[in-house]
Design a protein around this motif. Sequence first.
Motif, PDB file in Angstrom:
ATOM      1  N   ASP A   8      -9.347   9.226  -3.743  1.00  0.00           N
ATOM      2  CA  ASP A   8      -9.127   8.929  -5.158  1.00  0.00           C
ATOM      3  C   ASP A   8      -9.778   7.594  -5.516  1.00  0.00           C
ATOM      4  O   ASP A   8      -9.696   6.622  -4.772  1.00  0.00           O
ATOM      5  CB  ASP A   8      -7.629   8.875  -5.457  1.00  0.00           C
ATOM      6  CG  ASP A   8      -7.340   8.924  -6.952  1.00  0.00           C
ATOM      7  OD1 ASP A   8      -7.704   7.954  -7.654  1.00  0.00           O
ATOM      8  OD2 ASP A   8      -6.738   9.903  -7.412  1.00  0.00           O
ATOM      9  N   THR A  17       0.806  -1.223   0.000  1.00  0.00           N
ATOM     10  CA  THR A  17       0.000   0.000   0.000  1.00  0.00           C
ATOM     11  C   THR A  17       0.842   1.277   0.000  1.00  0.00           C
ATOM     12  O   THR A  17       0.290   2.373  -0.138  1.00  0.00           O
ATOM     13  CB  THR A  17      -0.930   0.028   1.230  1.00  0.00           C
ATOM     14  OG1 THR A  17      -0.143  -0.051   2.428  1.00  0.00           O
ATOM     15  CG2 THR A  17      -1.907  -1.138   1.189  1.00  0.00           C
ATOM     16  N   VAL A  73       0.415   3.790  -3.197  1.00  0.00           N
ATOM     17  CA  VAL A  73      -0.842   4.544  -3.273  1.00  0.00           C
ATOM     18  C   VAL A  73      -0.965   5.512  -2.102  1.00  0.00           C
ATOM     19  O   VAL A  73      -1.543   6.595  -2.232  1.00  0.00           O
ATOM     20  CB  VAL A  73      -2.059   3.598  -3.312  1.00  0.00           C
ATOM     21  CG1 VAL A  73      -2.049   2.773  -4.599  1.00  0.00           C
ATOM     22  CG2 VAL A  73      -2.097   2.691  -2.097  1.00  0.00           C
ATOM     23  N   THR A  74      -0.436   5.121  -0.946  1.00  0.00           N
ATOM     24  CA  THR A  74      -0.488   6.013   0.215  1.00  0.00           C
ATOM     25  C   THR A  74       0.328   7.275  -0.019  1.00  0.00           C
ATOM     26  O   THR A  74      -0.066   8.376   0.388  1.00  0.00           O
ATOM     27  CB  THR A  74       0.035   5.291   1.472  1.00  0.00           C
ATOM     28  OG1 THR A  74      -0.755   4.123   1.706  1.00  0.00           O
ATOM     29  CG2 THR A  74      -0.024   6.189   2.691  1.00  0.00           C
ATOM     30  N   LEU A 105      -1.417   8.975  -3.825  1.00  0.00           N
ATOM     31  CA  LEU A 105      -2.836   9.266  -4.030  1.00  0.00           C
ATOM     32  C   LEU A 105      -3.523   9.675  -2.733  1.00  0.00           C
ATOM     33  O   LEU A 105      -3.101   9.284  -1.647  1.00  0.00           O
ATOM     34  CB  LEU A 105      -3.550   8.042  -4.611  1.00  0.00           C
ATOM     35  CG  LEU A 105      -3.058   7.508  -5.958  1.00  0.00           C
ATOM     36  CD1 LEU A 105      -3.820   6.253  -6.333  1.00  0.00           C
ATOM     37  CD2 LEU A 105      -3.214   8.573  -7.044  1.00  0.00           C
ATOM     38  N   ASP A 106      -4.586  10.450  -2.867  1.00  0.00           N
ATOM     39  CA  ASP A 106      -5.432  10.776  -1.723  1.00  0.00           C
ATOM     40  C   ASP A 106      -6.381   9.615  -1.453  1.00  0.00           C
ATOM     41  O   ASP A 106      -6.742   8.868  -2.380  1.00  0.00           O
ATOM     42  CB  ASP A 106      -6.246  12.041  -2.003  1.00  0.00           C
ATOM     43  CG  ASP A 106      -5.361  13.273  -2.140  1.00  0.00           C
ATOM     44  OD1 ASP A 106      -4.310  13.309  -1.457  1.00  0.00           O
ATOM     45  OD2 ASP A 106      -5.718  14.161  -2.936  1.00  0.00           O
ATOM     46  N   ARG A 107      -6.824   9.499  -0.203  1.00  0.00           N
ATOM     47  CA  ARG A 107      -7.733   8.409   0.138  1.00  0.00           C
ATOM     48  C   ARG A 107      -9.040   8.464  -0.653  1.00  0.00           C
ATOM     49  O   ARG A 107      -9.670   7.445  -0.887  1.00  0.00           O
ATOM     50  CB  ARG A 107      -8.048   8.433   1.632  1.00  0.00           C
ATOM     51  CG  ARG A 107      -6.947   7.821   2.488  1.00  0.00           C
ATOM     52  CD  ARG A 107      -7.400   7.690   3.927  1.00  0.00           C
ATOM     53  NE  ARG A 107      -6.444   6.917   4.699  1.00  0.00           N
ATOM     54  CZ  ARG A 107      -6.458   5.596   4.814  1.00  0.00           C
ATOM     55  NH1 ARG A 107      -7.410   4.904   4.195  1.00  0.00           N
ATOM     56  NH2 ARG A 107      -5.566   4.952   5.519  1.00  0.00           N
ATOM     57  N   TYR A 162      -7.518   4.579  -5.365  1.00  0.00           N
ATOM     58  CA  TYR A 162      -6.800   4.307  -4.120  1.00  0.00           C
ATOM     59  C   TYR A 162      -7.005   2.867  -3.648  1.00  0.00           C
ATOM     60  O   TYR A 162      -6.040   2.137  -3.410  1.00  0.00           O
ATOM     61  CB  TYR A 162      -7.259   5.277  -3.035  1.00  0.00           C
ATOM     62  CG  TYR A 162      -6.476   5.177  -1.750  1.00  0.00           C
ATOM     63  CD1 TYR A 162      -5.337   5.946  -1.544  1.00  0.00           C
ATOM     64  CD2 TYR A 162      -6.874   4.315  -0.737  1.00  0.00           C
ATOM     65  CE1 TYR A 162      -4.608   5.859  -0.366  1.00  0.00           C
ATOM     66  CE2 TYR A 162      -6.160   4.209   0.444  1.00  0.00           C
ATOM     67  CZ  TYR A 162      -5.032   4.982   0.626  1.00  0.00           C
ATOM     68  OH  TYR A 162      -4.314   4.880   1.792  1.00  0.00           O
TER      69      TYR A 162
END
Length: 282
Positions: A36, A25, A28-29, A32-34, A39
């Motif tokens: 997204d 993870t 993506v952490t 990207l924003d949660r 995500y």
Amino acid sequence: MKATHPVWAVLITCVAMFAQVIIGTAPVTLLLDRGDVLYRPLGMIGITLASLGLVYVIRRFLGRQSWRGVGLTRSWRAVPHLLAGVSTGAVAVAVAGSLSVVTGVATWAPWDAVREGLPYLPLSVAFALLSQAFPEELLWRGHLYDTLSARMSTRAVLIVVSVGFGLLHIVSHSAADTVAERLLYLLQAAGLGFACAAARWRTGAVWMAVGVHTGFHIGNMLLPTQAEHYGVHLVILACTLTLTGLLVTARRRAAGSAGDHERSPLSTESTGGGGQGSAPFG
């Protein structure tokens, strides 16, 4: 090899359990924003890829083990095994839920709440499969099961991969809010581990175990309950999952040659051996 000693093998598996989530993870952490849309999908794919990579590294460089022993077979039986496991896990949850409702331990969740989640069911199933069922089964009922089988009896392997899996859930999020309920939560996790380990033993591959684990989550998605006595509900679920595992081990394995049947792993005779080609897989 030191890494294949039962104690070290269990410890390495526990560390890999956390590492696959962190490594998988991390991209993506960081990027990207949660909120997204990508995500969650990319995160679950990342966990699966991290698990595959970690298991390969552990077996290739630490244990000097063949990948074949993981049981990630490529054959026509893979899909039937997976589907059989899904139905087995889902039925176990349905039976446990029904017993809890009948005995007054729980009530069924409102249908409106279930119906609202149906459009997202495919994504939820994919998330359960790729972020939990597949990577966890690859580690515990794939790599660790094979590693322990080289030094321990089948009965001992089943116990270790079930109890170890259950104990690791001490850090899981659940509805348990007392010490007793937390311990019972570990018990039901061990019951799930046993049902999955029994599926690995019966088929000699990891696919049915992945199916059982996935079916467990699907059952909870489609037939959720609201527990009035959460601890008792956990006991019922643990018993149902354990009984499921016992029933799986009691059934005859479809052997490659006629008349070739499995020996019960609960018998007193030790069946130690190494990997895919060892007893009781034939």
